[in-house]
Scaffold this active site. Sequence first.
Site, short mmCIF file in Angstrom:
data_model
loop_
_atom_site.label_atom_id
_atom_site.label_comp_id
_atom_site.label_asym_id
_atom_site.label_seq_id
_atom_site.Cartn_x
_atom_site.Cartn_y
_atom_site.Cartn_z
N GLU A 83 12.96 -26.81 20.03
CA GLU A 83 11.97 -25.78 19.69
C GLU A 83 10.68 -26.51 19.30
O GLU A 83 10.40 -26.78 18.13
CB GLU A 83 12.54 -24.90 18.57
CG GLU A 83 13.83 -24.21 19.05
CD GLU A 83 14.54 -23.38 17.99
OE1 GLU A 83 14.01 -23.21 16.87
OE2 GLU A 83 15.65 -22.90 18.29
N GLU A 142 10.28 -17.03 13.82
CA GLU A 142 10.36 -17.23 15.28
C GLU A 142 8.97 -17.02 15.85
O GLU A 142 8.46 -15.91 15.86
CB GLU A 142 11.35 -16.23 15.90
CG GLU A 142 12.76 -16.32 15.35
CD GLU A 142 13.54 -17.54 15.85
OE1 GLU A 142 13.07 -18.21 16.79
OE2 GLU A 142 14.62 -17.80 15.29
N HIS A 146 16.25 -27.04 15.11
CA HIS A 146 16.69 -27.07 16.52
C HIS A 146 15.69 -27.93 17.30
O HIS A 146 14.50 -27.61 17.36
CB HIS A 146 16.75 -25.65 17.09
CG HIS A 146 17.77 -24.80 16.39
ND1 HIS A 146 17.50 -23.56 15.91
CD2 HIS A 146 19.07 -25.07 16.08
CE1 HIS A 146 18.60 -23.07 15.33
NE2 HIS A 146 19.56 -23.97 15.42
N HIS A 155 10.75 -21.83 13.93
CA HIS A 155 11.60 -21.90 15.13
C HIS A 155 10.88 -21.26 16.32
O HIS A 155 9.85 -20.60 16.16
CB HIS A 155 12.90 -21.10 14.92
CG HIS A 155 13.85 -21.72 13.95
ND1 HIS A 155 15.08 -22.19 14.33
CD2 HIS A 155 13.76 -21.94 12.61
CE1 HIS A 155 15.72 -22.67 13.28
NE2 HIS A 155 14.94 -22.53 12.21
#
Length: 344
Positions: A64, A222, A61, A158
Amino acid sequence: MVDQVFSNFLNWTREHEWGYPEQFQKTLDNGTQLTVWDSGVLVVEPKHTGDKDIILSCAVHGNETAPIEICSDIIQDIISGKQTVAHRVLFLIANPASINIEQRFVEENMNRLFSGAHSQGDQQNKERERAKKIEGYCERFYTSAPQRERRRYHYDLHTAIRDSKREKFAVHPFTDGKPYHREQLQFLLACGVDTILLNQQPTTTFSYFSYNTFGAQAFTVELGKVKKFGENNRADFQAAEDTLRRLVGEQALSFPEFEPEQHFMFAEAQTINRQHEEFELNFADDVANFTAFDKGDLLAIDGGENIYAQHDGEHIIFPNAQVALGQRALLTVIRVPTESLELV
Ligand SMILES: O=C(O)CCC(=O)N[C@@H](CCC(=O)O)C(=O)O
Ligand SMILES: [Zn+2]
């Protein structure tokens, strides 16, 4: 060109956002071999390689940015000789075009295109082409390792769209009954990640692809919240960066003794895929990841169908009412005791 490639690999990658047809090679003074298979695709092989084959990916992504900054810094430190390398590493800057437009994706969410999903249906776009190529690079990397016992790893880095009550967390792909690895929980804890979500079904994410196809220890990690380049407080990511650098640079990592109570494990309860144009979440945009709901609380309305929490203490993760039809708009999880899991 070769000087440009290695003087700033991220910048060169962004200048060739959908790929580059030629390969480049460079051997460092310490004997480490660098091979560029494509823009954003760098293989690092030390002269005397250890037994790990490590994939570090970022920018699946494009907005990010913290993981992109971390990978870029590690790459440049390898090139300058400042970062030691003990194992084979494949760095992947997955979707450079989405970095350039500062968006999660250009046409389609790349993290729903793995395990062959890039070739299903009629749709064609550059993200699908890139996801297919990335699958090929992973296969080439893992299968071109020296012919002796190898250990495969993939950390897909991420940051999340929302705030989170548990700042750093990782998604463990569906194992289909295989045990979880204490060593991996210890590694993630050293990265500052004490919370693990256990998927209960296959997905078309990148980490599931590596786990399921190549038997890699693989996670979506994350590390914090989405921010623009330069706005990340790198101190918030220091433990993760230091631990990734140790993984790359040290033959073997040692961790403190495993203490189950240090790890917060959550099992997938519901995956709510958006089925209708009229889809709404029944909570505000600023409600954080890991907010808990109780059994019977209304979570979402999908085309007139009410979707409720099924358990007390059902925590919401990745709510996003704007996803494409058929895609995950909300994940819910419930806490499970670490001791209840099969760990090796
Ligand atoms: O914050 C969000 O809503 C999304 C953050 C993100 O990109 N998460 C990954 C998780 C992948 C997985 O479930 O393994 C994603 O949605 O692709
Ligand atoms: Zn992401």
